[in-house]
Write a protein that holds these residues in place. Structure first.
Motif, PDB file in Angstrom:
ATOM      1  N   LYS A  79       0.894  -1.090   0.041  1.00 21.89           N
ATOM      2  CA  LYS A  79       0.058   0.056  -0.149  1.00 21.89           C
ATOM      3  C   LYS A  79       0.938   1.346   0.297  1.00 21.89           C
ATOM      4  N   LYS A  80       1.924   1.107  -0.835  1.00 26.19           N
ATOM      5  CA  LYS A  80       2.902   2.094  -0.648  1.00 26.19           C
ATOM      6  C   LYS A  80       3.730   2.646   0.310  1.00 26.19           C
ATOM      7  N   VAL A  81       3.692   1.713   1.388  1.00 24.06           N
ATOM      8  CA  VAL A  81       4.447   1.895   2.610  1.00 24.06           C
ATOM      9  C   VAL A  81       5.519   0.952   2.471  1.00 24.06           C
ATOM     10  N   SER A  82       6.811   1.271   2.870  1.00 16.28           N
ATOM     11  CA  SER A  82       7.946   0.486   2.700  1.00 16.28           C
ATOM     12  C   SER A  82       8.011  -0.431   3.772  1.00 16.28           C
ATOM     13  N   ALA A  83       8.483  -1.903   3.255  1.00 15.76           N
ATOM     14  CA  ALA A  83       8.156  -3.088   4.124  1.00 15.76           C
ATOM     15  C   ALA A  83       9.512  -3.875   4.012  1.00 15.76           C
ATOM     16  N   ILE A  84       9.859  -4.608   5.086  1.00 13.54           N
ATOM     17  CA  ILE A  84      10.705  -5.566   5.124  1.00 13.54           C
ATOM     18  C   ILE A  84      10.157  -7.021   5.302  1.00 13.54           C
ATOM     19  N   LYS A  85      10.460  -7.834   4.339  1.00 12.90           N
ATOM     20  CA  LYS A  85       9.926  -9.028   4.582  1.00 12.90           C
ATOM     21  C   LYS A  85      10.980 -10.179   4.784  1.00 12.90           C
ATOM     22  N   THR A  86      10.726 -10.848   5.755  1.00 11.21           N
ATOM     23  CA  THR A  86      11.720 -11.965   6.434  1.00 11.21           C
ATOM     24  C   THR A  86      10.871 -13.336   6.466  1.00 11.21           C
ATOM     25  N   ILE A  87      11.898 -14.166   6.388  1.00 11.93           N
ATOM     26  CA  ILE A  87      11.340 -15.482   6.810  1.00 11.93           C
ATOM     27  C   ILE A  87      12.780 -16.241   7.345  1.00 11.93           C
ATOM     28  N   PHE A  88      12.708 -16.620   8.549  1.00 12.58           N
ATOM     29  CA  PHE A  88      13.783 -17.502   9.170  1.00 12.58           C
ATOM     30  C   PHE A  88      13.381 -18.594   9.691  1.00 12.58           C
ATOM     31  N   LYS A  89      14.278 -19.434  10.270  1.00 12.43           N
ATOM     32  CA  LYS A  89      14.039 -21.169  10.738  1.00 12.43           C
ATOM     33  C   LYS A  89      14.625 -21.295  11.980  1.00 12.43           C
ATOM     34  N   PHE A  90      14.067 -21.809  12.948  1.00 11.88           N
ATOM     35  CA  PHE A  90      14.776 -22.196  14.353  1.00 11.88           C
ATOM     36  C   PHE A  90      14.398 -23.677  14.435  1.00 11.88           C
ATOM     37  N   MET A  97      11.610 -28.051  12.562  1.00 15.22           N
ATOM     38  CA  MET A  97      11.852 -26.560  12.585  1.00 15.22           C
ATOM     39  C   MET A  97      10.774 -25.675  12.794  1.00 15.22           C
ATOM     40  N   ARG A  98      10.826 -24.528  13.117  1.00 16.71           N
ATOM     41  CA  ARG A  98       9.891 -23.621  13.453  1.00 16.71           C
ATOM     42  C   ARG A  98      10.131 -22.517  12.320  1.00 16.71           C
ATOM     43  N   TYR A  99       9.174 -22.043  11.694  1.00 19.29           N
ATOM     44  CA  TYR A  99       9.393 -20.973  10.545  1.00 19.29           C
ATOM     45  C   TYR A  99       8.827 -19.824  11.212  1.00 19.29           C
ATOM     46  N   ILE A 100       9.501 -18.758  11.002  1.00 20.29           N
ATOM     47  CA  ILE A 100       9.209 -17.058  11.557  1.00 20.29           C
ATOM     48  C   ILE A 100       9.144 -16.379  10.248  1.00 20.29           C
ATOM     49  N   GLY A 101       7.939 -16.099   9.909  1.00 21.09           N
ATOM     50  CA  GLY A 101       7.828 -14.948   8.930  1.00 21.09           C
ATOM     51  C   GLY A 101       7.376 -13.835   9.365  1.00 21.09           C
ATOM     52  N   SER A 102       7.634 -12.530   8.814  1.00 18.20           N
ATOM     53  CA  SER A 102       7.343 -11.201   9.154  1.00 18.20           C
ATOM     54  C   SER A 102       7.426 -10.250   8.168  1.00 18.20           C
ATOM     55  N   LEU A 103       6.247  -9.294   8.401  1.00 18.17           N
ATOM     56  CA  LEU A 103       6.454  -7.930   7.500  1.00 18.17           C
ATOM     57  C   LEU A 103       6.700  -6.865   8.471  1.00 18.17           C
ATOM     58  N   THR A 104       7.834  -5.941   8.309  1.00 19.59           N
ATOM     59  CA  THR A 104       8.112  -5.081   9.080  1.00 19.59           C
ATOM     60  C   THR A 104       7.721  -3.672   8.584  1.00 19.59           C
ATOM     61  N   PHE A 105       7.160  -2.817   8.950  1.00 17.26           N
ATOM     62  CA  PHE A 105       6.832  -1.593   8.495  1.00 17.26           C
ATOM     63  C   PHE A 105       7.537  -0.494   9.363  1.00 17.26           C
ATOM     64  N   PRO A 106       8.693   0.049   9.067  1.00 18.85           N
ATOM     65  CA  PRO A 106       9.182   0.958   9.922  1.00 18.85           C
ATOM     66  C   PRO A 106       9.085   2.702   9.455  1.00 18.85           C
ATOM     67  N   PHE A 107       8.752   3.307  10.464  1.00 20.73           N
ATOM     68  CA  PHE A 107       8.738   4.669  10.187  1.00 20.73           C
ATOM     69  C   PHE A 107       9.724   5.450  11.125  1.00 20.73           C
ATOM     70  N   ALA A 108       9.842   6.630  10.967  1.00 15.81           N
ATOM     71  CA  ALA A 108      10.913   7.360  11.794  1.00 15.81           C
ATOM     72  C   ALA A 108      10.436   7.321  13.129  1.00 15.81           C
ATOM     73  N   ASN A 109       9.405   7.350  13.726  1.00 18.73           N
ATOM     74  CA  ASN A 109       9.182   7.247  15.249  1.00 18.73           C
ATOM     75  C   ASN A 109       8.512   6.002  15.762  1.00 18.73           C
ATOM     76  N   PHE A 110       8.098   5.204  14.780  1.00 19.10           N
ATOM     77  CA  PHE A 110       7.428   3.910  15.491  1.00 19.10           C
ATOM     78  C   PHE A 110       7.467   2.875  14.294  1.00 19.10           C
ATOM     79  N   SER A 111       7.252   1.737  14.528  1.00 18.66           N
ATOM     80  CA  SER A 111       7.060   0.568  13.644  1.00 18.66           C
ATOM     81  C   SER A 111       6.026  -0.518  14.038  1.00 18.66           C
ATOM     82  N   TYR A 112       5.365  -0.873  12.767  1.00 23.03           N
ATOM     83  CA  TYR A 112       4.550  -2.249  13.053  1.00 23.03           C
ATOM     84  C   TYR A 112       5.222  -3.515  12.469  1.00 23.03           C
TER      85      TYR A 112
END
Length: 206
Positions: A79-90, A97-112
């Motif tokens: 949605k035009k917001v910068s995102a970091i997409k990651t997948i890790f395994k543990f 194995m446990r698979y951890i996927g994430s979408l990170t939305f970083p802003f200057a003063n907060f993040s999701y």
């Protein structure tokens, strides 16, 4: 300041099991966990997300210290917001194995962060065994696992937990119930109906 309620996406197939000011956690009938996290502080990323090499090094270091390995680390936008997409395994304590996927939305003063946690259960290692049997002809018969494990972005690395040939996305359709396949599917589905409030969209980017 935006809040955890300033980001929405479809959770109709999930059951909420915890809701706090900074996180909401859901579960489904496959033992997977979905969570939304809100951090009302500047992100601790050491580099602009446009510097993909440094970003991958940062995540790799943290994941290795936590006993895991990286499968993929990419940047894009939702949605035009910068995102970091990651997948890790543990590795799990017992087996699998446990698979951890994430979408990170970083802003200057907060993040999701939207996180998906998919554990392996039942007969573990089946995907690895079947894929290895398919591609064994491509390996040295004297060392049939040479090249099986590698870092997806640095072929010179040798870490305790690493990406394997069977983690390749091209095998997901053959193993749709595998936790890695499920994690990737969720990370594709969630952005399709994700919505930010105008306050988030107007916020200063990271």
């Amino acid at each position: 300041m935006p809040s955890i309620n300033s980001l929405r996406f479809d959770t109709s197939k999930w059951e909420a099991i915890e809701q706090l000011d900074d996180r909401i956690i859901w579960k489904n009938d496959t033992a997977d966990r979905l969570s939304l996290h809100f951090f009302p502080i500047p992100p601790d990323l050491p580099t602009p997300i446009t510097n993909l090499t440094k970003l991958r090094n940062f995540y790799r270091q943290n994941v290795i210290q936590a006993g895991g390995g990286i499968i993929s680390i990419d940047i894009g936008s939702v949605k035009k917001v910068s995102a970091i997409k990651t997948i890790f395994k543990f590795p799990m304590k017992s087996t699998g194995m446990r698979y951890i996927g994430s979408l990170t939305f970083p802003f200057a003063n907060f993040s999701y962060v939207i996180k998906i946690d998919c554990p392996e259960s039942g007969m573990t290692g089946l995907r690895d065994s079947l894929v290895h049997a398919l591609v064994i002809k491509d390996f040295d018969p004297k060392d049939p696992f040479k090249g099986w494990f590698e870092d997806p972005y640095d072929k010179t690395r040798q870490d305790a937990v690493m990406w394997s040939k069977s983690d390749d996305e091209k095998y997901d359709s053959q193993f749709p119930d595998h936790p890695l396949s499920r994690a990737r599917k969720y990370l594709i589905e969630i952005p399709t109906n994700l919505k930010f409030t105008n306050e988030v969209l107007r916020a200063k980017p990271f």
